[in-house]
Scaffold this motif. Sequence first.
Motif, PDB file in Angstrom:
ATOM      1  N   SER A  17       0.823  -1.198   0.000  1.00 46.53           N
ATOM      2  CA  SER A  17       0.000   0.000   0.000  1.00 46.53           C
ATOM      3  C   SER A  17       0.859   1.250   0.000  1.00 46.53           C
ATOM      4  CB  SER A  17      -0.927   0.005   1.221  1.00 46.53           C
ATOM      5  OG  SER A  17      -0.159  -0.025   2.427  1.00 46.53           O
ATOM      6  N   ASN A  18       2.087   1.159   0.536  1.00 46.73           N
ATOM      7  CA  ASN A  18       3.065   2.237   0.520  1.00 46.73           C
ATOM      8  C   ASN A  18       4.417   1.629   0.863  1.00 46.73           C
ATOM      9  OD1 ASN A  18       4.164   4.778   0.294  1.00 46.73           O
ATOM     10  ND2 ASN A  18       2.695   5.755   1.666  1.00 46.73           N
ATOM     11  N   TYR A  19       5.461   2.447   0.831  1.00 49.73           N
ATOM     12  CA  TYR A  19       6.797   1.920   1.070  1.00 49.73           C
ATOM     13  C   TYR A  19       6.978   1.406   2.495  1.00 49.73           C
ATOM     14  CZ  TYR A  19       7.559   6.532   3.175  1.00 49.73           C
ATOM     15  OH  TYR A  19       7.464   7.671   3.944  1.00 49.73           O
ATOM     16  N   ASP A  20       6.130   1.825   3.445  1.00 47.70           N
ATOM     17  CA  ASP A  20       6.265   1.387   4.829  1.00 47.70           C
ATOM     18  C   ASP A  20       5.243   0.311   5.205  1.00 47.70           C
ATOM     19  OD1 ASP A  20       4.079   2.995   4.636  1.00 47.70           O
ATOM     20  OD2 ASP A  20       4.596   4.344   6.291  1.00 47.70           O
ATOM     21  N   ASP A  21       4.652  -0.335   4.207  1.00 50.78           N
ATOM     22  CA  ASP A  21       3.687  -1.405   4.457  1.00 50.78           C
ATOM     23  C   ASP A  21       4.406  -2.597   5.094  1.00 50.78           C
ATOM     24  OD1 ASP A  21       1.681  -3.255   4.473  1.00 50.78           O
ATOM     25  OD2 ASP A  21       1.159  -3.056   2.365  1.00 50.78           O
ATOM     26  N   LEU A  22       3.946  -3.004   6.291  1.00 48.93           N
ATOM     27  CA  LEU A  22       4.602  -4.089   7.027  1.00 48.93           C
ATOM     28  C   LEU A  22       4.101  -5.466   6.641  1.00 48.93           C
ATOM     29  CD1 LEU A  22       4.729  -2.494  10.608  1.00 48.93           C
ATOM     30  CD2 LEU A  22       6.516  -2.529   8.853  1.00 48.93           C
ATOM     31  N   SER A  23       2.965  -5.535   5.972  1.00 51.18           N
ATOM     32  CA  SER A  23       2.404  -6.853   5.608  1.00 51.18           C
ATOM     33  C   SER A  23       1.937  -6.837   4.154  1.00 51.18           C
ATOM     34  CB  SER A  23       1.251  -7.219   6.542  1.00 51.18           C
ATOM     35  OG  SER A  23       0.266  -6.204   6.523  1.00 51.18           O
ATOM     36  N   PRO A  24       2.870  -6.733   3.211  1.00 53.03           N
ATOM     37  CA  PRO A  24       2.474  -6.703   1.801  1.00 53.03           C
ATOM     38  C   PRO A  24       2.075  -8.081   1.302  1.00 53.03           C
ATOM     39  CG  PRO A  24       4.858  -6.713   1.987  1.00 53.03           C
ATOM     40  CD  PRO A  24       4.329  -6.620   3.393  1.00 53.03           C
ATOM     41  N   ALA A  25       1.295  -8.102   0.241  1.00 47.62           N
ATOM     42  CA  ALA A  25       1.029  -9.353  -0.462  1.00 47.62           C
ATOM     43  C   ALA A  25       2.256  -9.700  -1.296  1.00 47.62           C
ATOM     44  CB  ALA A  25      -0.204  -9.219  -1.347  1.00 47.62           C
ATOM     45  N   VAL A  26       2.663 -10.947  -1.261  1.00 45.41           N
ATOM     46  CA  VAL A  26       3.885 -11.366  -1.959  1.00 45.41           C
ATOM     47  C   VAL A  26       3.534 -12.376  -3.042  1.00 45.41           C
ATOM     48  CG1 VAL A  26       6.157 -12.434  -1.729  1.00 45.41           C
ATOM     49  CG2 VAL A  26       5.271 -10.970   0.103  1.00 45.41           C
ATOM     50  N   ILE A  27       4.011 -12.122  -4.244  1.00 47.01           N
ATOM     51  CA  ILE A  27       3.843 -13.040  -5.371  1.00 47.01           C
ATOM     52  C   ILE A  27       5.123 -13.845  -5.535  1.00 47.01           C
ATOM     53  CG2 ILE A  27       3.533 -13.208  -7.871  1.00 47.01           C
ATOM     54  CD1 ILE A  27       1.916 -10.634  -7.761  1.00 47.01           C
ATOM     55  N   ARG A  28       5.023 -15.155  -5.431  1.00 44.27           N
ATOM     56  CA  ARG A  28       6.161 -16.048  -5.681  1.00 44.27           C
ATOM     57  C   ARG A  28       6.048 -16.511  -7.133  1.00 44.27           C
ATOM     58  NH1 ARG A  28       8.985 -15.003  -0.975  1.00 44.27           N
ATOM     59  NH2 ARG A  28       7.598 -15.267   0.834  1.00 44.27           N
ATOM     60  N   SER A  29       6.670 -15.790  -8.027  1.00 39.50           N
ATOM     61  CA  SER A  29       6.472 -16.053  -9.453  1.00 39.50           C
ATOM     62  C   SER A  29       7.089 -17.370  -9.899  1.00 39.50           C
ATOM     63  CB  SER A  29       7.046 -14.909 -10.285  1.00 39.50           C
ATOM     64  OG  SER A  29       8.462 -14.900 -10.230  1.00 39.50           O
TER      65      SER A  29
END
Length: 410
Positions: free
Chosen positions: A262-274
């Motif tokens: 959501s921003n550079y300080d997002d602590l819990s981003p969604a991660v794509i394992r490509s």
Amino acid sequence: MLAAVEHGPILCSDSNILCLSWKGRVPKSEKDKPVCRRRYYEEGWLATGNGRGVVGVTFTSSHCRRDRSTPQRINFNLRGHNSEVVLVRWNEPFQKLATCDMEGGIFVWIQYEGRWSVELVNDRGAQVSDFTWSHDGTQALIAYRDGFVLVGSVSGQRHWSSEINLESQISCGIWTPDDQQVLFGTADGQVIVMDCHGRMLAHVLLHESDGIVSMSWNCPDFLVEDSTESDADSDDNVLPLVRRVKPLLTVTFLSGDISLMSNYDDLSPAVIRSGLKDVEAQWCSQGDLLAVAGMERHGPPVDSACSSVTRNALVKFYNVQGEHIYTLETPAQRPITTICWGHRDSRLFLACGPALYVVRVEHRVASLQLLCQQGIASALREEKDVGKLNMPSLLCSYVTTAFIPTIKVR
């Protein structure tokens, strides 16, 4: 959705294609009017940079009709760089093209009376890691690998510059959607945030052991003004251009993982394992579909005892939640060097070495008619074979549209 590589002969350059950028074509009758995306996104110009220092500007069209008129000249070769062209960036609001070479030379090109010429030259003698126009097109952000960053106007005036002292190289730089901040990614997983006046705001470590390759937002590159033209004039098969998604900061790492923040300080981003290597990722202009291109990371090893085993280049598509939607197997067996969306997200351009592929993308659930068209076209070798089929002329003409190329070459 459905994605398929365009039928027909593979287009090849005389050297490796290293970068791509696409913009819509503004009709001559509207050069001095507010740009309307709906009218000018069906035709456009694809800019390419190659290993011989040449910038190509080529006309493209998604009409799929042979009776449409094309410009008098559909291909330009812009020369002036002395080394490989590694970046090309269109400025849609001002109709300019910025190009950067391996040695740090930056050219800004303009077109006047059918000819392209160099308007500005910037050569600091250091390698450029990224060049990005602001969303209103009035400013340019230049990031160098040695830590020097610069913001200037579209006319070439310097607004501010700064020297960022880092042990690692700067790998990319972008504007925030409101153009009030600039973000820089580094090869050791850090993000540096500065305001639009060059003041340092934050320094965040995203990953300790994974370098940042690129960053982007899932919003249009430019805020081009739309006219009051009714939706009835648009193509019903293409999604409307109204954004319905919240901006996401997308960070691509060297490992092939992608964080949706959501921003550079997002602590819990969604991660794509490509699961891919040599990853290239780009959002469509709608911001609801992320294309991730790369080589298969897993599979049987290729060695002298099994030389026939190959790994294909794939393009995976994800939504804003990071969920996998579709996978396209491409004919390419070498790493995809760059990708680029075009034509209101109905086309995706892929460069693989000297080869250039065009992918047709259908965002909605594909109709049975479209699936049949693709199946028949895949079974035929050439367009002339369509006439041999025992089908009504109307259906034959529909199958023929699958062979009409997007990139117009004589």
